[in-house]
Design an enzyme around this catalytic site. Structure first.
Site, PDB file in Angstrom:
ATOM      1  N   ALA A  62       0.858  -1.187   0.000  1.00 32.54           N
ATOM      2  CA  ALA A  62       0.000   0.000   0.000  1.00 32.54           C
ATOM      3  C   ALA A  62       0.893   1.236   0.000  1.00 32.54           C
ATOM      4  O   ALA A  62       2.045   1.173   0.424  1.00 32.54           O
ATOM      5  CB  ALA A  62      -0.875  -0.019   1.248  1.00 32.54           C
ATOM      6  N   GLY A 101       0.535  -5.231   0.871  1.00 37.31           N
ATOM      7  CA  GLY A 101      -0.629  -5.200  -0.010  1.00 37.31           C
ATOM      8  C   GLY A 101      -0.313  -5.738  -1.399  1.00 37.31           C
ATOM      9  O   GLY A 101      -1.204  -6.269  -2.074  1.00 37.31           O
ATOM     10  N   GLU A 104      -0.650  -9.303  -1.030  1.00 37.24           N
ATOM     11  CA  GLU A 104      -2.074  -9.617  -0.796  1.00 37.24           C
ATOM     12  C   GLU A 104      -2.828  -9.604  -2.135  1.00 37.24           C
ATOM     13  O   GLU A 104      -3.689 -10.456  -2.378  1.00 37.24           O
ATOM     14  CB  GLU A 104      -2.660  -8.614   0.210  1.00 37.24           C
ATOM     15  CG  GLU A 104      -2.107  -8.867   1.620  1.00 37.24           C
ATOM     16  CD  GLU A 104      -2.421  -7.753   2.606  1.00 37.24           C
ATOM     17  OE1 GLU A 104      -2.252  -6.574   2.239  1.00 37.24           O
ATOM     18  OE2 GLU A 104      -2.830  -8.063   3.740  1.00 37.24           O
ATOM     19  N   GLU A 124       4.420  -5.480   7.074  1.00 43.06           N
ATOM     20  CA  GLU A 124       3.626  -4.403   7.685  1.00 43.06           C
ATOM     21  C   GLU A 124       3.998  -4.123   9.136  1.00 43.06           C
ATOM     22  O   GLU A 124       3.955  -2.970   9.584  1.00 43.06           O
ATOM     23  CB  GLU A 124       2.124  -4.736   7.602  1.00 43.06           C
ATOM     24  CG  GLU A 124       1.526  -4.575   6.213  1.00 43.06           C
ATOM     25  CD  GLU A 124       1.611  -5.838   5.371  1.00 43.06           C
ATOM     26  OE1 GLU A 124       2.437  -6.715   5.702  1.00 43.06           O
ATOM     27  OE2 GLU A 124       0.867  -5.955   4.387  1.00 43.06           O
TER      28      GLU A 124
HETATM   29  C1  3H9 Z   1       0.688  -2.354   3.320  1.00 46.29           C
HETATM   30  O1  3H9 Z   1       0.877  -2.849   2.247  1.00 46.29           O
HETATM   31  C2  3H9 Z   1      -0.629  -2.473   4.050  1.00 46.29           C
HETATM   32  C3  3H9 Z   1      -1.552  -3.496   3.475  1.00 46.29           C
HETATM   33  O2  3H9 Z   1      -1.335  -4.760   4.040  1.00 46.29           O
HETATM   34  C4  3H9 Z   1      -2.983  -3.171   3.763  1.00 46.29           C
HETATM   35  C5  3H9 Z   1      -3.540  -1.926   3.199  1.00 46.29           C
HETATM   36  C6  3H9 Z   1      -5.006  -1.796   3.424  1.00 46.29           C
HETATM   37  N1  3H9 Z   1       4.637   3.460  -0.189  1.00 46.29           N
HETATM   38  O3  3H9 Z   1      13.311   1.701  -0.167  1.00 46.29           O
HETATM   39  P1  3H9 Z   1      13.679   2.451  -1.391  1.00 46.29           P
HETATM   40  C7  3H9 Z   1       9.326   4.856  -1.725  1.00 46.29           C
HETATM   41  S1  3H9 Z   1       1.888  -1.443   4.112  1.00 46.29           S
HETATM   42  C8  3H9 Z   1       5.082   4.662  -0.585  1.00 46.29           C
HETATM   43  O4  3H9 Z   1      14.774   3.445  -1.312  1.00 46.29           O
HETATM   44  P2  3H9 Z   1      14.695   0.071  -2.647  1.00 46.29           P
HETATM   45  C9  3H9 Z   1      10.451   5.244  -0.767  1.00 46.29           C
HETATM   46  O5  3H9 Z   1       9.990   6.158   0.194  1.00 46.29           O
HETATM   47  C10 3H9 Z   1       3.254  -1.449   2.996  1.00 46.29           C
HETATM   48  N2  3H9 Z   1       6.364   4.888  -0.947  1.00 46.29           N
HETATM   49  O6  3H9 Z   1      13.954   1.467  -2.626  1.00 46.29           O
HETATM   50  C11 3H9 Z   1      11.459   5.852  -1.733  1.00 46.29           C
HETATM   51  O7  3H9 Z   1      11.014   7.160  -2.054  1.00 46.29           O
HETATM   52  P3  3H9 Z   1      12.063   8.313  -2.383  1.00 46.29           P
HETATM   53  C12 3H9 Z   1       4.007  -2.711   3.034  1.00 46.29           C
HETATM   54  C13 3H9 Z   1       7.208   3.857  -0.896  1.00 46.29           C
HETATM   55  O8  3H9 Z   1      14.804  -0.330  -4.068  1.00 46.29           O
HETATM   56  C14 3H9 Z   1      11.290   4.981  -2.980  1.00 46.29           C
HETATM   57  O9  3H9 Z   1       9.992   4.387  -2.867  1.00 46.29           O
HETATM   58  N3  3H9 Z   1       5.171  -2.609   2.216  1.00 46.29           N
HETATM   59  C15 3H9 Z   1       6.792   2.588  -0.486  1.00 46.29           C
HETATM   60  O10 3H9 Z   1      15.907   0.103  -1.779  1.00 46.29           O
HETATM   61  C16 3H9 Z   1      12.321   3.894  -3.108  1.00 46.29           C
HETATM   62  O11 3H9 Z   1      12.344   3.146  -1.899  1.00 46.29           O
HETATM   63  C17 3H9 Z   1       6.375  -2.236   2.684  1.00 46.29           C
HETATM   64  O12 3H9 Z   1       6.547  -1.999   3.846  1.00 46.29           O
HETATM   65  C18 3H9 Z   1       5.443   2.408  -0.126  1.00 46.29           C
HETATM   66  N4  3H9 Z   1       4.950   1.206   0.267  1.00 46.29           N
HETATM   67  O13 3H9 Z   1      13.693  -0.934  -1.924  1.00 46.29           O
HETATM   68  C19 3H9 Z   1       7.489  -2.138   1.670  1.00 46.29           C
HETATM   69  N5  3H9 Z   1       7.859   1.756  -0.532  1.00 46.29           N
HETATM   70  O14 3H9 Z   1      12.749   7.871  -3.625  1.00 46.29           O
HETATM   71  C20 3H9 Z   1       8.288  -0.884   1.864  1.00 46.29           C
HETATM   72  C21 3H9 Z   1       8.900   2.489  -0.955  1.00 46.29           C
HETATM   73  O15 3H9 Z   1      11.216   9.496  -2.518  1.00 46.29           O
HETATM   74  N6  3H9 Z   1       9.277  -0.689   0.846  1.00 46.29           N
HETATM   75  N7  3H9 Z   1       8.508   3.748  -1.189  1.00 46.29           N
HETATM   76  O16 3H9 Z   1      12.977   8.350  -1.190  1.00 46.29           O
HETATM   77  C22 3H9 Z   1      10.451  -1.362   0.794  1.00 46.29           C
HETATM   78  O17 3H9 Z   1      10.699  -2.241   1.582  1.00 46.29           O
HETATM   79  C23 3H9 Z   1      11.437  -0.961  -0.252  1.00 46.29           C
HETATM   80  O18 3H9 Z   1      11.082   0.319  -0.712  1.00 46.29           O
HETATM   81  C24 3H9 Z   1      11.543  -1.900  -1.484  1.00 46.29           C
HETATM   82  C25 3H9 Z   1      12.476  -1.251  -2.523  1.00 46.29           C
HETATM   83  C26 3H9 Z   1      12.135  -3.237  -1.012  1.00 46.29           C
HETATM   84  C27 3H9 Z   1      10.212  -2.129  -2.106  1.00 46.29           C
END
Ligand code: 3H9
Length: 652
Positions: A62, A101, A104, A124
Site C-alpha cells: 500500500a 498489499g 495480498e 507491515e
Molecule cells: C501495506 O501494504 C498495508 C496493506 O497490508 C494493507 C492496506 C489496506 N509506499 O526503499 P527504497 C518509496 S503497508 C510509498 O529506497 P529500494 C520510498 O519512500 C506497505 N512509498 O527502494 C522511496 O522514495 P524516495 C508494506 C514507498 O529499491 C522509494 O519508494 N510494504 C513505499 O531500496 C524507493 O524506496 C512495505 O513496507 C510504499 N509502500 O527498496 C514495503 N515503498 O525515492 C516498503 C517504498 O522518494 N518498501 N517507497 O525516497 C520497501 O521495503 C522498499 O522500498 C523496497 C524497494 C524493497 C520495495
C-alpha cells in the site's frame, strides 16, 4: 502518473502496472485495478489475465504516504476480493519484491509465478501495522498457519524458492517473466482451476503453539506483531468473512496508532537520509581502494566493512608486529562470519586476499580514500595526516575517524584541505549502522558526496553532523548521562532509571550501558579536558572511577557483578560512595514512565540546541542517530519525534 496498460496475447490479457518508483498501491491504482477486472470480465475474448509490473519491482505494498489520511474507497481488501472473484483467472507475475498489499493482491490472484530472484513478504509490522488486505487470513490458508505466523509477525520477506516450497507460489521462473507467465496461464486453463485462497479450510492450532508464538512476537517490543498473531489465530477459529472483519478493524486501529506514526516517520527518514537534497547532482569520487591507518578494533571493523562492499584495502600500521595484529583483527571478523554460516571459507580467503598490510605509507599512493583510525589523540592524528599529505594522491579523499576531536585541528596544514572530511564510525564498525559525516568549512561538495556514497556502499545510515564536541551523537549521549546522574542526585534509585529506559524500549538503561562499555573512556576524556585547563565539573562517574570502579571489566561500576556474570546487582559500595551527593528529600520523578519521559525530553532539548546551532540538518537526522547509534526504540520514532508536541527545552 499511474498507468495500468492492457495488451492482448491471443486470449490472455496482460495488465501492466507502472507506478514508479515501487508500484505502491495508491487510490488511483486501486480504482484502476477494479475497473480493469470489470472490463476484462466483460470481454469474451479474454480467458485469463497476467498481472505484471514495470520497473524494478512488483507491487511494494500500500502507498505508505496515504496512511496519515482518511481511507478512501475502493479499499484494498475489496480490491483483492474483486480480483479473486473475477470470472477469468488472474496470474500474478512477480519480480523484485511483492510486499504487504502487493503480496495480498497476488494472493487474490488464482496463481502466482515469480522470478527466482524475487522475494515475497508481509513487512507491515515494521510499519507498526498488520497486513490489512487479507494477509492474516489468506496466507495461512495457502502456506499453513506456522509459515503465515513467521511471515506476518517477523516481517521478513522470503525468497521465491521458500515461498514456492510453502505453497505461496505456483512456479518459479528463470527469466522472461512475462512470456513464462503467459505460457503458465494458458496451460492452467487446460486443467481444473484450484479453489480460491479464501475457500481453503483452516485447522485450529493447539494452545501451546500460540503461547510460543506470543513469546517470540513479544520480542519486537511493540504491539503490531502481537496483533498480527491475534488476527491469524482469529482466522483459524472463525470463518473467512469474520476473520476479514477482525483484520480490518485491527488494521485501522493500528494505522491510527502512535507507534505506526513513529515507524512511518523512521521509514521515510531512513530513505531520505542517505541522499541529502543539497548533494543532488554532485558526483561523488570513485572509491575502489581504501587505505586504513590503524588496525585496532575500529580500523579492522572499518576495513572489514569496506572489503565487504568490494573495496580493496591497504592497511597501514607502525611496525610489522602491528601489521600482523591488524590483519588478524580483520581476519577474525571474517572468520566469525564463517562460524555463523554467513561466509564460506573461500569467501573468507577472498576477503583477506583483498587486504594488503604495510608499514610503508608509500603503499597508499594507490588509495582513492584513506581513513585514519588511530588513537584518539590530537598529536598522533596530526602526525598521520602530515604523512598522508605527503604520500597520498592530491585527489584522494582523506578522512579522520574521530568521535570527539575537532576535525579542523586534525587537518591543520594539510595540502588540498578540500579533500578532507571527518567520518565517525561506531564500534564495532562492521556492524553498527550509524556513520556521522563531518565536513569542515574547506570540504569540497564532491568529497562530502563521497562520504555519503561510502555510507550507502557500506549499507550504513550516513548522517551529516556539524563540528562541536561529540558531534550529534556523543553530545546528546553526554547530556543524557548527565541528566540520568542528576536524577540519581535527586534520589532516584539507579536500577529504577535503567528499568524505566528498558520499559520505554531500550535494550539497556544508561548506567547498565556504561558498565558494559566501561566508565573509563568518558572519564579519560573529561580528565584530558581538565588537564587542558577546561572547567569540567566532577561527575558521579568520576567518583566511581577514582574508586577503581570501571564497570563490568573490574567487577563493578554503577552495579556489582558476580564473577563471570553480567547481571547487574545493586551495589552497596556504589550507594556508599555516592551517598554524600544524593539528596534525601526525593525530588525526582518516581514513576518509570515519568523518568523515561524526562530523559527523552532531555535528549530532545539537546537535539533542539544542536538544530539551532546548525550541527544537525533536520530533526529526523537526530532521531536516526539515536535509533542507529544508541538503541533508541524505532517504534517511538526517536527523541525529536517522541517529544514533538512538548515545548522545546522542556525536560519535564
Ligand atoms: C501495506 O501494504 C498495508 C496493506 O497490508 C494493507 C492496506 C489496506 N509506499 O526503499 P527504497 C518509496 S503497508 C510509498 O529506497 P529500494 C520510498 O519512500 C506497505 N512509498 O527502494 C522511496 O522514495 P524516495 C508494506 C514507498 O529499491 C522509494 O519508494 N510494504 C513505499 O531500496 C524507493 O524506496 C512495505 O513496507 C510504499 N509502500 O527498496 C514495503 N515503498 O525515492 C516498503 C517504498 O522518494 N518498501 N517507497 O525516497 C520497501 O521495503 C522498499 O522500498 C523496497 C524497494 C524493497 C520495495
Amino acid at each position: 502518473m499511474t498507468r495500468l496498460t492492457l495488451r492482448m496475447d491471443g486470449d490472455i490479457a496482460v495488465v501492466t502496472l507502472d507506478n514508479p518508483p515501487v508500484n505502491a498501491i495508491s487510490e488511483a491504482v486501486r480504482k484502476g485495478l477494479v475497473e480493469m477486472v470489470d472490463r476484462l470480465d466483460a470481454d469474451d475474448t479474454v480467458r485469463a489475465v497476467v498481472l505484471i509490473c514495470a520497473g524494478r519491482t512488483f507491487i511494494a505494498g500500500a502507498d505508505v504516504r496515504e496512511f496519515g489520511k482518511t481511507p478512501v474507497e475502493p479499499h484494498l481488501p475489496d480490491v483483492v476480493d474483486r480480483i479473486e472473484a473475477a470470472q477469468k483467472p488472474w496470474v500474478a507475475a512477480i519480480h523484485g519484491t511483492a510486499l504487504g498489499g502487493g503480496f495480498e493482491i497476488a494472493m487474490g490472484c488464482r496463481f502466482r509465478v515469480a522470478l527466482g530472484s524475487a522475494k515475497v513478504g508481509l513487512p507491515e509490522v515494521n510499519l507498526g501495522i498488520i497486513p490489512g488486505a487479507s494477509g492474516t487470513v489468506r496466507t495461512p490458508r495457502l502456506a499453513g498457519v506456522e509459515f503465515a505466523v513467521d511471515l506476518a509477525t517477523g516481517g521478513k520477506p522470503v525468497s521465491a524458492a521458500r515461498a514456492l516450497d510453502a505453497g505461496l507460489l505456483d512456479l518459479v521462473i528463470g527469466n522472461d517473466l512475462e512470456a513464462a507467465a503467459i505460457d503458465f496461464a494458458r496451460q492452467a486453463l487446460d486443467a481444473d482451476l484450484p479453489q480460491p485462497a479464501s475457500q481453503i479450510p483452516l485447522e485450529p492450532m493447539p494452545d501451546a503453539f500460540w503461547q510460543a508464538s506470543r513469546t517470540s512476537a513479544a520480542e519486537a517490543g511493540h504491539q503490531a506483531p502481537l496483533r498480527a498473531l491475534d488476527c491469524i489465530r482469529f482466522a483459524t477459529e472463525h470463518d473467512f468473512a469474520a476473520a476479514m472483519a477482525h483484520e480490518r478493524k485491527t488494521f485501522l486501529d493500528l494505522r491510527a496508532s502512535e507507534e505506526a506514526a513513529a515507524l512511518r516517520h523512521v521509514f521515510f527518514a531512513e530513505r531520505a537520509a542517505p541522499k541529502p537534497e543539497v548533494l543532488t547532482g554532485v558526483e561523488p569520487r570513485q572509491i575502489k581502494t581504501v587505505g586504513i591507518v590503524g588496525g585496532g578494533t575500529m580500523g579492522a571493523g572499518i576495513a572489514a566493512a569496506c572489503r565487504e562492499a568490494g573495496m580493496r584495502i591497504v592497511l597501514i600500521e607502525r611496525d610489522d608486529e602491528a601489521v600482523a595484529r591488524g590483519m588478524q583483527n580483520i581476519d577474525k571478523i571474517f572468520t566469525g562470519g564463517v562460524k555463523r554460516g554467513k561466509l564460506s571459507e573461500a569467501d573468507r580467503a577472498d576477503r583477506m586476499a583483498g587486504v594488503q598490510g604495510s608499514t610503508d605509507y608509500a603503499a597508499l599512493a594507490q588509495a582513492d580514500m584513506v581513513i585514519e583510525a588511530v588513537f584518539e589523540e590530537i598529536g598522533v592524528k596530526r602526525a598521520v595526516f602530515e604523512r598522508l599529505g605527503h604520500f597520498c594522491r592530491a585527489d584522494a579523499v582523506l578522512a579522520t575517524n574521530t568521535s570527539y576531536l575537532d576535525p579542523r585541528d586534525i587537518a591543520t596544514g594539510l595540502p588540498h584541505p578540500e579533500r578532507f572530511i571527518g567520518l565517525h564510525f561506531f564500534s564495532p564498525a562492521h556492524i553498527m549502522k550509524l556513520l556521522e559525516i563531518v565536513p569542515t568549512p574547506d570540504t569540497a561538495p564532491d568529497v562530502l558526496a563521497t562520504g555519503f556514497a561510502l555510507g550507502r556502499a557500506l549499507k550504513k545510515m550516513p548522517i551529516q553532523a556539524g563540528i562541536c564536541e561529540g558531534f550529534i551523537s556523543n553530545r546528546i549521549l553526554k547530556r543524557y548521562r548527565a541528566e540520568a546522574e542528576a536524577l540519581v542526585k535527586k534520589g532516584v534509585p539507579i536500577p529504577e532509571i535503567d528499568a524505566a529506559m528498558r520499559d520505554y524500549g531500550f535494550k539497556m538503561g544508561p548506567f547498565e550501558a556504561q558498565d558494559l562499555g566501561g566508565l573509563d573512556i568518558a572519564f579519560l576524556q573529561r580528565e584530558g579536558a581538565r588537564d587542558a585547563g577546561q572547567k569540567v565539573p566532577e561527575t558521579l562517574g568520576d567518583i566511581l572511577m577514582r574508586a577503581g570502579r570501571k564497570g563490568q571489566k573490574t567487577g563493578g561500576g554503577w552495579y556489582d557483578y558476580a564473577d563471570g556474570d553480567r547481571t547487574p546487582q545493586p551495589s552497596d559500595t556504589t550507594t556508599a560512595l555516592l551517598a554524600p551527593h544524593v539528596s534525601a528529600d526525593g525530588q525526582g520523578p518516581s514513576l518509570r514512565p515519568d523518568i523515561a519521559r524526562h530523559l527523552v525530553a532531555t535528549m530532545a532539548a539537546e537535539g533542539e540546541a544542536i538544530l539551532n546551532e546548525g550541527i544537525a540538518q533536520a530533526p529526523e537526522d537526530i532521531d536516526l542517530v539515536e535509533i542507529h547509534g544508541y538503541g533508541f526504540p524505532r517504534w517511538k520514532g526517536g527523541p525529536m519525534f517522541a517529544s514533538r508536541d512538548r515545548a522545546s527545552g522542556g525536560a519535564a
